[in-house]
Design a protein around this motif. Sequence first.
Motif, PDB file in Angstrom:
ATOM      1  N   VAL A 297       1.199  15.899  11.410  1.00  0.00           N
ATOM      2  CA  VAL A 297       1.170  14.727  10.996  1.00  0.00           C
ATOM      3  C   VAL A 297       2.362  13.944  10.996  1.00  0.00           C
ATOM      4  N   GLN A 298       2.570  13.770  12.224  1.00  0.00           N
ATOM      5  CA  GLN A 298       3.127  12.461  13.058  1.00  0.00           C
ATOM      6  C   GLN A 298       1.877  11.730  13.329  1.00  0.00           C
ATOM      7  N   ASN A 299       0.808  12.951  13.851  1.00  0.00           N
ATOM      8  CA  ASN A 299       0.141  11.946  14.575  1.00  0.00           C
ATOM      9  C   ASN A 299      -0.058  12.943  16.355  1.00  0.00           C
TER      10      ASN A 299
HETATM   11  C1  LIG Z   1      -1.334   8.315  12.078  1.00  0.00           C
HETATM   12  O1  LIG Z   1      -2.571   7.743  12.672  1.00  0.00           O
HETATM   13  C2  LIG Z   1      -2.984   6.824  11.478  1.00  0.00           C
HETATM   14  C3  LIG Z   1      -4.289   6.249  11.620  1.00  0.00           C
HETATM   15  O2  LIG Z   1      -5.157   6.817  12.632  1.00  0.00           O
HETATM   16  C4  LIG Z   1      -2.370   6.043  10.923  1.00  0.00           C
HETATM   17  O3  LIG Z   1      -2.958   5.156   9.969  1.00  0.00           O
HETATM   18  C5  LIG Z   1      -0.601   6.878   9.756  1.00  0.00           C
HETATM   19  O4  LIG Z   1       0.326   6.088   9.404  1.00  0.00           O
HETATM   20  C6  LIG Z   1      -0.139   7.223  11.654  1.00  0.00           C
HETATM   21  N1  LIG Z   1       0.696   8.196  11.127  1.00  0.00           N
HETATM   22  C7  LIG Z   1       1.327   8.072  11.643  1.00  0.00           C
HETATM   23  C8  LIG Z   1       2.483   9.398  10.743  1.00  0.00           C
HETATM   24  O5  LIG Z   1       1.814   7.855  12.752  1.00  0.00           O
END
Ligand SMILES: *[C@@H]1O[C@H](CO)[C@@H](O)[C@H](O)[C@H]1NC(C)=O
Length: 374
Positions: free
Chosen positions: A63-65
Amino acid sequence: MTESSLRRVLQQCVSLLMVVRLQGEVTAPEKLEAPVELPFTLSCALARERPGDTVRQVRWLDVQNQTLLTYQPGQGDSVSGQQHVELAAAPKDTSSITIRRVGFRDEGCYTCIFDLLPSGSDQGLTCLSVTSRITPDANQTAVSGKRAVLSCSYGLPEKVQQVVWSHTSGQGESRDVASYARRSDPMIEPPYQGRVWLSASLSHSQLTIQPVAIPDEGCYTCLYHTHLEGPRSSTVCLATYVLPKPQVSYKTTSPGVVEANCSCVSRPPAEIVWNVERDNRTMGPPVTTQLPHRDGTTLVISTLTVRAGLLKDVSIKCLVHHRGLESAIAVSMNTKIGTALAILISVTTVAALLVMSLCFCLWKCFLHKEGEDV
Ligand SMILES: *[C@@H]1O[C@H](CO)[C@@H](O)[C@H](O)[C@H]1NC(C)=O
Ligand SMILES: *[C@@H]1O[C@H](CO)[C@@H](O)[C@H](O)[C@H]1NC(C)=O
Ligand SMILES: *[C@@H]1O[C@H](CO)[C@@H](O)[C@H](O)[C@H]1NC(C)=O
Ligand SMILES: *[C@@H]1O[C@H](CO)[C@@H](O)[C@H](O)[C@H]1NC(C)=O
């Protein structure tokens, strides 16, 4: 058709194709609900278009990428990632991971990325919302005057703002009893103050009533106000018992005939049976009458008529059965026991008198001696 319009149509076709391509590469369920504290499996499937592509690597982002897990298909030792997830078995061109125990922090969107050779990577997004059910206690019974504890548990206290307990009586009247909100003290409604307490917890809410009274009977609802999920509630019911304290009385109604009453007040009404050692001198079966009281209790009287001689010969007992008792209460109206008791009392009295006079004698002798010495 003009050149420009033809170009527009072509452009539309291309963009449409691109959308189809982008959407068609990786498919994953858009929204999923995962029950808290249980394992949960997420899946993505690759809809391969070109036969020349091979999947070099699959990556999952949390969820935090952040990288959650990566692996190379077909190579078991290539799996690396965080402790709380594991790779799950999945058919070819599908990737599944299992979150070992879903928690509040696992809520959000997960990205699965298929790194393909030679055409680049494709990704899918799947979003998880973590849910919980309220687990209520089983229905309860409490003895009037004693304590009752009712509770509700909710697995996602982070999502809860407030829990409110209300009581619905047997007549259907409903009123609030107590409530607890995050970062405050439990609040007890005025009519219940001093005999109702609520725990300062959103995960395990516990309502204590002491002393329990008959009007406390009914159903209690715990209502959880949550963000996003709206209100959630569950109900547990309470029955109040008043335990019987049976009494036996008897009188001679006509020469040689004795009428015995065994009676008790209780809630719910007790069941009274007579235990007369095998004998045919009872005059018909016992007669039971029930008199409901306004406070919710019931007076039960069982009347047995026997021939007077019976009292001297056999043991007559009244047995009171009640749901709130582990075993029946037996009350004996037996004169034999009375005689035995009388004998016991006289023997004890005589023994006590003997001991006392002995003491008196010893004391007298001792004093006498002491007097001589002085
Ligand atoms: C993760 O990446 C996506 C785009 O790939 C973005 O829209 C999203 O806000 C990001 N989420 C976080 C928690 O950084
Ligand atoms: C609890 O009692 C209520 C009413 O007395 C009844 O409707 C409900 O089914 C009971 N629940 C359980 C779990 O026994
Ligand atoms: C037994 O109870 C009845 C009322 O049901 C009463 O009339 C009667 O006098 C009682 N008898 C005794 C012996 O207490
Ligand atoms: C009671 O039983 C005894 C024998 O057990 C019998 O002799 C007697 O006649 C019986 N009495 C009545 C009233 O049935």
